[in-house]
Design a protein around this motif. Structure first.
Motif, PDB file in Angstrom:
ATOM      1  N   LYS A  21      -7.012 -11.234  -3.216  1.00 26.72           N
ATOM      2  CA  LYS A  21      -5.868 -12.068  -3.591  1.00 26.72           C
ATOM      3  C   LYS A  21      -5.429 -13.019  -2.471  1.00 26.72           C
ATOM      4  N   SER A 207      -4.651  -1.208  -2.498  1.00 24.26           N
ATOM      5  CA  SER A 207      -3.316  -1.408  -3.069  1.00 24.26           C
ATOM      6  C   SER A 207      -2.291  -0.441  -2.462  1.00 24.26           C
ATOM      7  N   PRO A 208      -2.305  -0.272  -1.133  1.00 23.02           N
ATOM      8  CA  PRO A 208      -1.407   0.709  -0.517  1.00 23.02           C
ATOM      9  C   PRO A 208       0.061   0.313  -0.614  1.00 23.02           C
ATOM     10  N   LEU A 209       0.308  -0.995  -0.841  1.00 21.64           N
ATOM     11  CA  LEU A 209       1.700  -1.457  -0.903  1.00 21.64           C
ATOM     12  C   LEU A 209       2.104  -1.778  -2.344  1.00 21.64           C
ATOM     13  N   GLY A 210       1.224  -1.479  -3.285  1.00 19.77           N
ATOM     14  CA  GLY A 210       1.557  -1.713  -4.690  1.00 19.77           C
ATOM     15  C   GLY A 210       1.063  -3.046  -5.228  1.00 19.77           C
ATOM     16  N   SER A 211       0.383  -3.814  -4.386  1.00 20.30           N
ATOM     17  CA  SER A 211      -0.264  -5.054  -4.844  1.00 20.30           C
ATOM     18  C   SER A 211       0.620  -5.930  -5.707  1.00 20.30           C
ATOM     19  N   GLY A 212       1.794  -6.202  -5.210  1.00 19.78           N
ATOM     20  CA  GLY A 212       2.766  -6.998  -5.973  1.00 19.78           C
ATOM     21  C   GLY A 212       2.325  -8.425  -6.244  1.00 19.78           C
ATOM     22  N   ASP A 213       1.301  -8.904  -5.544  1.00 23.76           N
ATOM     23  CA  ASP A 213       0.864 -10.286  -5.745  1.00 23.76           C
ATOM     24  C   ASP A 213      -0.295 -10.419  -6.728  1.00 23.76           C
ATOM     25  N   LEU A 227       7.426  -0.683  -2.289  1.00 27.60           N
ATOM     26  CA  LEU A 227       8.150  -1.204  -1.116  1.00 27.60           C
ATOM     27  C   LEU A 227       9.661  -1.006  -1.260  1.00 27.60           C
ATOM     28  N   PRO A 260      -4.164  -2.743   3.874  1.00 29.11           N
ATOM     29  CA  PRO A 260      -3.075  -3.587   3.367  1.00 29.11           C
ATOM     30  C   PRO A 260      -3.468  -5.062   3.441  1.00 29.11           C
ATOM     31  N   GLN A 270       2.875  -6.459  11.758  1.00 32.71           N
ATOM     32  CA  GLN A 270       3.696  -5.286  11.438  1.00 32.71           C
ATOM     33  C   GLN A 270       2.847  -4.184  10.795  1.00 32.71           C
TER      34      GLN A 270
HETATM   35  P1  A2P Z   1       1.972 -11.297   1.889  1.00 33.75           P
HETATM   36  O1  A2P Z   1       0.486 -11.540   1.819  1.00 33.75           O
HETATM   37  O2  A2P Z   1       2.770 -12.522   1.603  1.00 33.75           O
HETATM   38  O3  A2P Z   1       2.399 -10.593   3.151  1.00 33.75           O
HETATM   39  P2  A2P Z   1      -1.488  -4.599  -1.351  1.00 33.75           P
HETATM   40  O4  A2P Z   1      -2.083  -4.487   0.020  1.00 33.75           O
HETATM   41  O5  A2P Z   1      -1.005  -3.294  -1.909  1.00 33.75           O
HETATM   42  O6  A2P Z   1      -2.436  -5.317  -2.310  1.00 33.75           O
HETATM   43  O7  A2P Z   1      -0.172  -5.482  -1.258  1.00 33.75           O
HETATM   44  C1  A2P Z   1      -0.204  -6.837  -0.913  1.00 33.75           C
HETATM   45  C2  A2P Z   1       1.154  -7.437  -1.184  1.00 33.75           C
HETATM   46  O8  A2P Z   1       2.118  -6.875  -0.261  1.00 33.75           O
HETATM   47  C3  A2P Z   1       1.183  -8.930  -0.958  1.00 33.75           C
HETATM   48  O9  A2P Z   1       2.083  -9.506  -1.892  1.00 33.75           O
HETATM   49  C4  A2P Z   1       1.696  -9.062   0.463  1.00 33.75           C
HETATM   50  O10 A2P Z   1       2.344 -10.309   0.654  1.00 33.75           O
HETATM   51  C5  A2P Z   1       2.700  -7.924   0.521  1.00 33.75           C
HETATM   52  N1  A2P Z   1       2.894  -7.395   1.887  1.00 33.75           N
HETATM   53  C6  A2P Z   1       1.953  -7.186   2.828  1.00 33.75           C
HETATM   54  N2  A2P Z   1       2.478  -6.645   3.932  1.00 33.75           N
HETATM   55  C7  A2P Z   1       3.795  -6.514   3.697  1.00 33.75           C
HETATM   56  C8  A2P Z   1       4.890  -6.029   4.461  1.00 33.75           C
HETATM   57  N3  A2P Z   1       4.718  -5.572   5.695  1.00 33.75           N
HETATM   58  N4  A2P Z   1       6.121  -6.069   3.895  1.00 33.75           N
HETATM   59  C9  A2P Z   1       6.291  -6.535   2.633  1.00 33.75           C
HETATM   60  N5  A2P Z   1       5.310  -7.003   1.864  1.00 33.75           N
HETATM   61  C10 A2P Z   1       4.067  -6.998   2.380  1.00 33.75           C
END
Ligand code: A2P
Length: 315
Positions: A21, A207-213, A227, A260, A270
């Motif tokens: 993504k 998708s450790p952060l829930g893949s919001g994008d 998150l 991530p 971070q």
């Molecule tokens: P961004 O790329 O603008 O930082 P996943 O790894 O589960 O697929 O999640 C990716 C999503 O989490 C993306 O939308 C990314 O946005 C966002 N993201 C990545 N790192 C962080 C963070 N430290 N805090 C908040 N959102 C984050």
């Protein structure tokens, strides 16, 4: 930095940069930022459509002396339309050309699902190949050939259930080193983790952060947020860190690698710094209670009427 030693003695850096993504024009900068921040592991795939830009960034990073090739770990994945025996090595070679590398550290079968060669994303039954037409073991034999020939220093799979791993392992000569699957506190996959631990297969969590994008078309209604989860936020507050860092640190506490995705320089940094956070037993107990077998990326898009995959996870 934490590493996991695989059966073949290769060392997998525990935190990698996800590139699924990551948009064109952004992913290359993200790779450079990540390498400068200390990442030594970049997770790629042919189907992400951005390997050529990742390759340009790696070339720049090597030329500028940010890292050397042998110090980084690059993973890529065989897409579903290249499972047939004569397609596997050419697909890997195309990825190597795009990434401007002469070997991968890890090559994975992306899904236990085969499409016809001219299909990018199968949506109809006749766009798939059946397991008889493209047996996964035949695909694996070509992965083994890539390993033996040095094109990939390690080989593994992605999105494989315990049953699918067992079926593959019976006939494999080189056992899979890694299984990359969706993994986070809402989908803890404890049985799969135990099986992989017992067989010395390292799990990498996507998708450790829930893949919001993800694209809206891929999202379900009312998806839970990781998150913004209350328990995760409370733990983050206790550690004076962010929710993302708690989610990443949780992986390290369980012995899984984690990738991530971010294209934002502050968040890239971070996320990497999460390795400094030590979750307590009480934090881990609270997170353990969050499991609800919830998948953001559930693979049901391959369960097409009349198609060969009734349930790609368990059958
Ligand atoms: P961004 O790329 O603008 O930082 P996943 O790894 O589960 O697929 O999640 C990716 C999503 O989490 C993306 O939308 C990314 O946005 C966002 N993201 C990545 N790192 C962080 C963070 N430290 N805090 C908040 N959102 C984050």
């Amino acid at each position: 930095m934490k590493f996991y030693t695989l059966k073949n003695e290769q060392k997998l850096p525990a935190i990698g940069l996800g590139t699924w993504k990551s948009a064109p024009g952004e992913v290359g900068k993200a790779v450079i930022e990540a390498l400068k921040a200390g990442y030594r592991h970049i997770d790629c795939a042919a189907t992400y459509g951005n390997e050529a830009e990742v390759g340009e960034a790696l070339k720049t990073a090597f030329a500028q002396g940010i890292v050397e090739r042998q110090d980084i770990w690059v993973t890529s994945k065989l897409w579903n339309n290249a499972h047939e025996s004569d397609k596997v090595i050419p697909a890997l070679e195309k990825t190597l050309t795009d990434l401007q590398l002469n070997y991968l550290d890890l090559y994975l079968i992306h899904w236990p699902v085969a499409f016809k060669a001219d299909v990018n994303f199968a949506t109809k039954a006749n766009e798939f190949l059946t397991p008889d037409e493209a047996p996964i073991i035949d695909t694996w034999k070509k992965m083994e050939e890539a390993y033996e020939g040095g094109l990939a220093k390690s080989i593994g799979v992605s999105n494989f259930s315990i049953q699918k791993l067992k079926d593959l392992m019976v006939d494999a000569t080189h056992q899979p080193e890694v299984n990359q699957v969706e993994l986070h506190p809402l989908l803890q996959q404890n049985e799969l983790l135990e099986f992989c631990n017992n067989n010395s297969i390292i799990i990498t969590g996507y998708s450790p952060l829930g893949s919001g994008d993800r694209a809206t078309s891929m999202k379900k209604d009312n998806e839970p947020s990781l998150l913004n989860n209350k328990i995760i936020k409370e733990i983050a507050n206790d550690h004076n860190c962010t929710s993302a860092q708690v989610l990443i640190a949780w992986h390290l506490s369980r012995g899984t690698a984690v990738i991530p995705k971010s294209t934002n320089p502050q968040r890239i940094k971070q996320n990497y710094e999460s390795y400094e956070i030590e979750l307590t037993d009480s934090d881990l107990e609270k997170i353990a209670a969050m499991d609800k077998n919830y998948r953001y990326v559930d693979g049901t898009f391959f369960e097409v009427a009349g198609g060969p995959y009734k349930n790609i996870y368990d059958e």
